[in-house]
Scaffold this motif. Structure first.
Motif: not given
Length: 614
Positions: A9-10, A14, A61, A64-65, A111-112, A423
């Motif tokens: 994730e970024s 996030a 995570t 979020i994803v 990813s997010n 990420n």
């Protein structure tokens, strides 16, 4: 969704989802920090669903994803159903297979980053446009325009690039010209209002009653959308006196052949030549002109846009997955049903040749797989010729083999991508997680996140420092965090070994917050993001916004916060690891200079920070 808990994730994005889940105001404005000081650098449409997921399930995570993964699944299904509706199940299944195996689309969907929701909106537009172009009714062209407006909420001006293709294609439908113009005028007007409603509402709200609009010079949502995220992306330089801008340096220089350069070829180019050939096939075999024009102009406009923009992430090109998939699926399905041999052979051959040529950029597994695809293509061509003379030939098996010959190499790239999450700049083909510009790691494909060979001047690999944080948050850093568009760079909270987001440091902040409104102030949002995540939504003041260039708060406002006890601790630039802290706006520089003079350095569990308590 396979092994989604291993996705990456970024931290910046996030933290936005966590902050937006804290209050209705944060949710509407897209506030970066829980206190609602400054917004993210775009319309928050792509983050409303992730924020709802965090509000319901809590932060992790996986949570979020997951919305992005679901959006990708929805995209593939929509593409498949659209292809089936436009022509046949074969067309739909192949179109869905192409979308599902577009490597950069798979990479970004794990990813997010907000791109996946944009692609989902494009698929929704294609689904509605299929109705509007084959059975033209006002309601369907209006719905198509509304989906473009929905796409605008996720990725702003890029969504409008679909209107030229839709508008011109609608003129090819079988109805009186005056009716077509009336329908387009009505749909366009509704689409325009539905696109701009958030900007209009935010601009009407007094600045004192809302967060500062991130990445702007004038605290203005119009500037953020049309300047920073619009004209700024086509500027030849990174900065402009008229607006803040950033051009991500991940896709090579702008040129006619950019989509086939070393940075992008392995991400999206596998079926681009086949897609162009598909448009020719659809035209020659007299497929409905409106649909052919729609897909052809879609490819042309988006391809030109990605070729001309000054700088971009590779994952921007995931938007091409929808028109490429529909073009190839429809062309092959059309030729298959009509029994026309040359289009089938041509598509399989062009896909195989492209795979072999692109693989030369990436020595290793991709070369082997592409040659296997070429051998399969030869076998499929033999079968296609043979089935014309044998009445009992298993046509379904030949079609399945042809599908493999079209998508084998990108399928392998997509599968390898799952095992190598990234990420900060999601890319396909085995790229390691890379926390900063200076730490672009290499993976199975022997390429770094910029697509350059390991060891080259543009991509030296650095060893990221891992700082453990409660809740599974990883404070990564391999040098200064860079401020960049879309959370591209500097997601790490600090250099290796600073402990800027260690459990002990976070515990120190929480135990010593007292009556202060903020746990700590940082220079730039990048350093703040991991602390927000580590504290499950703890309030952090991001001085200067996303990359330190926003004039928020002003020096006088910051001094007032200190005097009122709202802010006590301030992270230094070295502790935060943020380049934005040293190259940010004059406002950020003024605040930092004041802090250095008026606050005392203190040890916070091994991290040196400033204590501004009276």
């Amino acid at each position: 969704m396979w092994a989604l808990d291993t996705a990456s994730e970024s931290n910046y994005y996030a933290a936005i989802a966590v902050s937006m889940s804290q209050s209705p105001s944060n949710f509407f404005f897209g506030a970066f920090d829980p206190a609602g000081t400054v917004t993210l650098d775009k319309i928050p449409g792509s983050f409303w669903i992730p924020a709802l997921f965090v509000a319901v399930f809590g932060y992790s995570t996986w949570v979020i994803v997951l919305p992005n993964a679901l959006a990708a699944i929805g995209t593939v299904l929509l593409v498949a159903f659209t292809g089936r509706r436009l022509f046949s199940p074969t067309a739909g299944l192949i179109a869905g297979a192409v979308a599902a195996t577009t490597p950069i689309f798979i990479a970004v969907s794990r990813s997010n980053q907000p791109e996946t929701f944009f692609v989902l909106c494009l698929a929704l537009t294609a689904w509605a446009a299929a109705r509007a172009l084959t059975t033209p009714r006002l309601r369907w062209i209006i719905l198509s325009g509304l989906f473009i407006a929905l796409a605008f909420q996720t990725y702003m001006l890029e969504a409008w690039a679909l209107w030229p293709a839709l508008g011109v294609a609608y003129l090819f439908t079988a109805q009186p010209l005056w009716r077509k113009i009336w329908h387009l005028a009505a749909a366009g007007s509704i689409s325009l209002f539905a696109s701009l409603w958030w900007i209009i509402l935010v601009s009407l709200i007094p600045a004192s009653d809302r967060p500062y609009i991130g990445s702007t010079l004038s605290n203005n949502p119009w500037e953020m959308v049309f300047g920073y995220n619009g004209l700024g992306r086509f500027s030849a330089t990174a900065d402009s006196s008229d607006y803040l801008s950033f051009t991500p340096p991940f896709s090579g220089d702008a040129s006619v052949f950019r989509l086939f350069n070393e940075q992008l070829a392995g991400q999206i180019a596998w079926l681009l030549p086949a897609a162009v050939l598909s448009i020719v096939i659809l035209w020659m075999l007299r497929f409905p002109r409106a649909v052919t024009v729609f897909l052809g102009l879609w490819l042309l406009v988006f391809g030109a846009m990605f070729s001309a923009v000054a700088g971009m992430h590779q994952f921007y090109t995931a938007a091409l997955a929808v028109p490429v998939a529909l073009s190839v699926g429809l062309a092959f399905g059309l030729a298959r049903r009509r029994g026309v041999l040359w289009p089938q052979i041509s598509l399989v051959s062009v896909a195989a040749v492209t795979a072999v040529l692109v693989s030369f950029w990436y020595p290793g597994y991709s070369t082997v797989v592409s040659w296997v695809q070429a051998l399969i293509a030869v076998g499929v061509i033999v079968l296609l010729i043979a089935e014309r003379t044998l009445t009992s030939f298993p046509r379904l098996a030949v079609t399945a083999a042809a599908a493999v010959a079209l998508v084998l190499t990108p399928t392998v790239w997509s599968a390898v991508t799952i095992a190598h999450p990234s990420n900060t700049n999601p890319v396909a083909g085995g790229v390691s997680d890379s926390p900063s510009m200076g730490g672009l790691g290499t993976g199975a494909g022997g390429q770094n996140a910029q697509g350059t060979p390991p060891g080259s001047a543009s991509g030296q690999s650095g060893a990221p420092g891992q700082g453990g944080v409660p809740g599974g948050v990883s404070g990564q850093g391999a040098g200064p965090a860079q401020g960049g568009a879309d959370g591209a760079l500097g997601q790490g909270a600090g250099p290796a070994g600073t402990g800027a987001t260690s459990a002990a440091f976070v515990e120190f902040l929480e135990q010593n917050q007292g009556d202060a409104d903020y746990l700590v102030a940082t220079f730039g949002a990048q350093a703040a993001s991991s602390i927000i995540l580590a504290t499950d939504g703890g309030s952090v003041l991001p001085i200067g916004g996303f990359n330190g260039n926003d004039a928020v708060p002003s020096l006088d406002e910051f001094i007032a916060m200190v005097d009122d006890g709202a802010v006590r601790f301030v992270m230094s630039s070295s502790a935060a690891g943020g380049q934005a802290a040293s190259t940010g706006s004059s406002t950020s520089a003024e605040i930092r200079a004041w802090v250095e003079v008026n606050c005392e350095t203190t040890d916070a569990a091994g991290t040196a920070i400033y204590d501004c308590a009276p």
